[in-house]
Write an enzyme that holds these catalytic residues in place. Structure first.
Site, PDB file in Angstrom:
ATOM      1  N   HIS A 267       0.830  -0.977   0.025  1.00 64.46           N
ATOM      2  CA  HIS A 267       0.006   0.127  -0.072  1.00 64.46           C
ATOM      3  C   HIS A 267       0.949   1.030   0.139  1.00 64.46           C
ATOM      4  O   HIS A 267       1.761   1.480  -0.906  1.00 64.46           O
ATOM      5  CB  HIS A 267      -0.829   0.000   1.258  1.00 64.46           C
ATOM      6  CG  HIS A 267      -1.920   0.909   1.226  1.00 64.46           C
ATOM      7  ND1 HIS A 267      -2.380   1.628   0.473  1.00 64.46           N
ATOM      8  CD2 HIS A 267      -2.845   0.996   2.154  1.00 64.46           C
ATOM      9  CE1 HIS A 267      -3.545   2.195   0.471  1.00 64.46           C
ATOM     10  NE2 HIS A 267      -3.862   2.073   1.773  1.00 64.46           N
ATOM     11  N   HIS A 306      -2.340  -2.125  -9.706  1.00 57.22           N
ATOM     12  CA  HIS A 306      -3.375  -1.730  -8.806  1.00 57.22           C
ATOM     13  C   HIS A 306      -4.522  -2.520  -8.792  1.00 57.22           C
ATOM     14  O   HIS A 306      -4.970  -3.274  -9.911  1.00 57.22           O
ATOM     15  CB  HIS A 306      -3.472  -0.354  -9.321  1.00 57.22           C
ATOM     16  CG  HIS A 306      -4.318   0.570  -8.117  1.00 57.22           C
ATOM     17  ND1 HIS A 306      -5.429   0.532  -7.857  1.00 57.22           N
ATOM     18  CD2 HIS A 306      -3.602   1.335  -7.480  1.00 57.22           C
ATOM     19  CE1 HIS A 306      -5.788   1.377  -6.706  1.00 57.22           C
ATOM     20  NE2 HIS A 306      -4.852   1.652  -6.431  1.00 57.22           N
ATOM     21  N   ASP A 362       2.935   5.273  -6.700  1.00 62.67           N
ATOM     22  CA  ASP A 362       3.986   5.317  -5.978  1.00 62.67           C
ATOM     23  C   ASP A 362       5.331   5.211  -6.617  1.00 62.67           C
ATOM     24  O   ASP A 362       6.449   5.217  -6.276  1.00 62.67           O
ATOM     25  CB  ASP A 362       4.018   4.225  -4.827  1.00 62.67           C
ATOM     26  CG  ASP A 362       3.085   4.313  -3.780  1.00 62.67           C
ATOM     27  OD1 ASP A 362       3.018   5.392  -3.373  1.00 62.67           O
ATOM     28  OD2 ASP A 362       2.175   3.417  -3.569  1.00 62.67           O
TER      29      ASP A 362
HETATM   30  N1  CMC Z   1       4.881  -6.748 -10.171  1.00 65.75           N
HETATM   31  C1  CMC Z   1       4.752  -7.797 -10.995  1.00 65.75           C
HETATM   32  N2  CMC Z   1       3.447  -8.733 -10.991  1.00 65.75           N
HETATM   33  C2  CMC Z   1       2.538  -8.333 -10.454  1.00 65.75           C
HETATM   34  C3  CMC Z   1       2.729  -6.964  -9.858  1.00 65.75           C
HETATM   35  C4  CMC Z   1       3.743  -6.408  -9.772  1.00 65.75           C
HETATM   36  N3  CMC Z   1       3.685  -4.959  -9.208  1.00 65.75           N
HETATM   37  N4  CMC Z   1       1.378  -6.538  -9.373  1.00 65.75           N
HETATM   38  C5  CMC Z   1       0.626  -7.886  -9.738  1.00 65.75           C
HETATM   39  N5  CMC Z   1       1.352  -8.785 -10.320  1.00 65.75           N
HETATM   40  C6  CMC Z   1       0.885  -9.973 -10.880  1.00 65.75           C
HETATM   41  C7  CMC Z   1       0.417 -11.005  -9.807  1.00 65.75           C
HETATM   42  O1  CMC Z   1       1.587 -11.730  -9.700  1.00 65.75           O
HETATM   43  C8  CMC Z   1      -0.604 -11.763 -10.572  1.00 65.75           C
HETATM   44  O2  CMC Z   1       0.088 -12.587 -11.481  1.00 65.75           O
HETATM   45  P1  CMC Z   1      -0.587 -13.929 -11.908  1.00 65.75           P
HETATM   46  O3  CMC Z   1      -2.215 -13.819 -12.192  1.00 65.75           O
HETATM   47  O4  CMC Z   1       0.232 -14.699 -12.795  1.00 65.75           O
HETATM   48  O5  CMC Z   1      -0.630 -14.667 -10.487  1.00 65.75           O
HETATM   49  C9  CMC Z   1      -1.334 -10.661 -11.138  1.00 65.75           C
HETATM   50  O6  CMC Z   1      -0.465  -9.772 -11.604  1.00 65.75           O
HETATM   51  C10 CMC Z   1      -2.523 -10.067 -10.466  1.00 65.75           C
HETATM   52  O7  CMC Z   1      -2.043  -9.321  -9.095  1.00 65.75           O
HETATM   53  P2  CMC Z   1      -2.591  -9.371  -7.718  1.00 65.75           P
HETATM   54  O8  CMC Z   1      -1.499  -9.706  -6.617  1.00 65.75           O
HETATM   55  O9  CMC Z   1      -3.588 -10.685  -7.435  1.00 65.75           O
HETATM   56  O10 CMC Z   1      -3.454  -8.196  -7.623  1.00 65.75           O
HETATM   57  P3  CMC Z   1      -4.012  -7.445  -6.353  1.00 65.75           P
HETATM   58  O11 CMC Z   1      -4.983  -6.660  -6.973  1.00 65.75           O
HETATM   59  O12 CMC Z   1      -4.325  -8.322  -5.276  1.00 65.75           O
HETATM   60  O13 CMC Z   1      -2.721  -6.418  -6.006  1.00 65.75           O
HETATM   61  C11 CMC Z   1      -1.246  -4.671  -5.801  1.00 65.75           C
HETATM   62  C12 CMC Z   1      -2.680  -5.235  -6.260  1.00 65.75           C
HETATM   63  C13 CMC Z   1      -1.260  -3.074  -5.899  1.00 65.75           C
HETATM   64  C14 CMC Z   1      -1.088  -5.010  -4.266  1.00 65.75           C
HETATM   65  C15 CMC Z   1      -0.247  -5.367  -6.555  1.00 65.75           C
HETATM   66  O14 CMC Z   1      -0.353  -4.927  -8.047  1.00 65.75           O
HETATM   67  C16 CMC Z   1       1.302  -5.122  -6.224  1.00 65.75           C
HETATM   68  O15 CMC Z   1       1.893  -5.728  -5.293  1.00 65.75           O
HETATM   69  N6  CMC Z   1       1.951  -3.823  -6.715  1.00 65.75           N
HETATM   70  C17 CMC Z   1       3.288  -3.523  -6.141  1.00 65.75           C
HETATM   71  C18 CMC Z   1       3.145  -2.955  -4.802  1.00 65.75           C
HETATM   72  C19 CMC Z   1       2.691  -1.391  -5.135  1.00 65.75           C
HETATM   73  O16 CMC Z   1       3.115  -0.660  -5.926  1.00 65.75           O
HETATM   74  N7  CMC Z   1       1.667  -1.012  -4.161  1.00 65.75           N
HETATM   75  C20 CMC Z   1       1.199   0.517  -4.361  1.00 65.75           C
HETATM   76  C21 CMC Z   1      -0.445   0.418  -4.987  1.00 65.75           C
HETATM   77  S1  CMC Z   1      -0.986   2.143  -5.252  1.00 65.75           S
HETATM   78  C22 CMC Z   1      -0.928   2.994  -3.902  1.00 65.75           C
HETATM   79  C23 CMC Z   1      -1.438   2.450  -2.842  1.00 65.75           C
HETATM   80  O17 CMC Z   1      -2.536   1.564  -2.639  1.00 65.75           O
HETATM   81  O18 CMC Z   1      -1.199   2.574  -1.731  1.00 65.75           O
END
Ligand code: CMC
Length: 428
Positions: A267, A306, A362
């Protein structure tokens, strides 16, 4: 067209009619779906709340597919270009943009509350020299509840406004104290003759000469960053704010919980993680191998992806422009080239394209904070500061919503049942 959903339970052949309102059905309406009269009834299972609306809200609108973000109906692009952060905070809390006299009164009342009790300062002095600023912020925001026991009267509108004003005014002071503590420098008291954001910069950077004058470009850039971070509807930390608030806890305690949720690297801690990642990559030539690691699932590309945005985060676009203005003043951040190359490769790569992973808020914000001279550990604090106004707008809406009740999700229990206790001597 009837506004209902017809559900047939193929276990029993029974058909149910469930009302639809705002494209949703009430989860409780599913409870009548049973095989036996003694059954508990049907529930929905939704870990991470990926498709569950927890409230009706009028604060922030997001269309994740189209990349739209609006506060109270106003597009983020227009607010970032034309408003100040305090105007936006007023908008989030009150629902309308302030008139000139309302804005002046709002600024005056914020100014009135920027000072914190000396005991808070002393509490802060007790943290270890290398304490993480976010840990300090979370604990001192929680501490504020002990200074304002009147904040328990969450049912009183006037009282709520007083506590919200105090929080928006005092969080920058606490945030600056966190930074000064981590530097081993004396804390600067607020100077209310400066604007909200200039005052914050002055509390961060002023040394004893009193001559510190923040560069107007940097003040405006930080103000824009504050606007972009002010709210983001029902994200993890806003949901925590609402969950704690739903038990009628005071807003200081609820906000400390929300800030703790923000601290995590998935986050608001992501901005800190992005900078660590860029430093670890170290050189543009290492970008392809790092991207490969992300694709292999060994690491994540921080600042990408996201839950809601499945296109370019509109905040990231504005931040990228703001970064150019900041680098004109501070000089170019050498990590920018690595970030740009990461973005270029990721946006062409099928792994990221097929999963709709784009830069989020971010990805570039940390580069700006670093160029302004702030350490990475301060980045989540710089997110929490403006998000305070959003958390409070969400909290106020919760408290005023007669449909809201204490938050208490259900579970699907899959564990053991009805076992007889085994004495210690007979186990194993
Ligand atoms: N790098 C590589 N792969 C990713 C990433 C990433 N940053 N984000 C998602 N994926 C992949 C993930 O491995 C999955 O692949 P598969 O379907 O093959 O298993 C797919 O994309 C869907 O990911 P998810 O984890 O199910 O998606 P989510 O909606 O649960 O997570 C998230 C959203 C923001 C937590 C995630 O994209 C992430 O970890 N991003 C990196 C951390 C980040 O930048 N966070 C800030 C978010 S914006 C500001 C805020 O909210 O505070």
């Amino acid at each position: 067209m009837p506004e209902t959903l017809t559900i047939t339970d193929n276990r029993t052949g029974v058909t149910y009619e469930v009302p639809i309102e705002n494209d949703t059905i009430k989860a409780i309406d599913l409870r009548k779906i049973k095989v036996d009269p003694d059954d508990f009834g049907m529930m929905t299972y939704d870990p991470g709340y990926t498709n569950t609306a927890s409230c009706k809200s009028r604060v922030t609108y997001i269309d994740g597919d189209k990349g739209i973000l609006e506060y109270r109906g106003y597009p983020i692009e227009q607010l970032a270009e034309k408003a100040t952060f305090l105007e936006v905070a007023y908008l989030l809390i009150n629902g309308e943009l302030p008139t000139a006299s309302q804005l002046a009164a709002w600024e005056d009342s914020i100014n009135l509350h920027t000072v914190v009790h000396e005991n808070i300062k002393r509490q802060m002095e007790e943290f270890r020299y290398d304490a993480h600023p976010m840990g300090m912020l979370i604990s001192t925001v929680a501490s504020l509840s002990t200074f304002y026991p009147d904040a328990k009267q969450v049912g009183c509108k006037e009282n709520r406004m007083l506590q919200m004003t105090r929080l928006i005014a005092k969080v920058p002071t606490l945030a600056a104290f966190c930074y000064r503590h981590s530097q081993g420098h004396p804390y600067n008291y607020p100077n209310n003759s400066l604007g909200y954001t200039s005052n914050f910069l002055s509390m961060l950077f002023k040394m004893n000469d009193n001559a510190y004058e923040p560069h107007p470009e940097l003040v405006r850039a930080l103000d824009i960053l504050f606007i972009l971070h002010a709210d983001h509807e029902q994200n993890c930390s806003a949901s925590v704010m609402r969950a704690i608030g739903s038990s009628n806890a005071d807003p200081y305690s609820a906000l400390a919980g929300a800030a703790a949720a923000l601290y995590g690297p998935l986050h608001g801690g992501a901005n800190e993680a992005v900078l660590r990642m860029l430093k670890e990559i170290g050189d543009v030539k290492n970008v392809p191998s790092f991207v490969q690691k992300c694709k292999n699932g060994e690491t994540r590309l921080m600042g990408f992806g996201h839950r809601v945005y499945k296109s370019y985060d509109p905040r990231a676009k504005i931040i990228k422009k703001t970064a150019d203005a900041v680098f004109e003043v501070t000089g170019r951040n050498p990590l920018l080239d690595i970030a740009l190359e990461l973005e270029r490769i990721a946006l062409e790569d099928d792994y990221f394209v097929s999963r709709k992973l784009y830069p989020n808020v971010d990805f570039y914000s940390g580069l700006i904070y670093q160029a302004m001279g702030l350490p990475t550990t301060m980045f989540p604090v710089l997110f929490a500061l403006p998000r305070t106004s959003g958390w409070l707008a969400q909290w106020q809406e919760l408290v005023e919503d007669p449909e809201q009740r204490i938050q208490r999700p259900r579970q699907v229990y899959l564990g053991e049942r009805g076992r007889d206790f085994v004495p210690l001597s007979k186990r194993g």
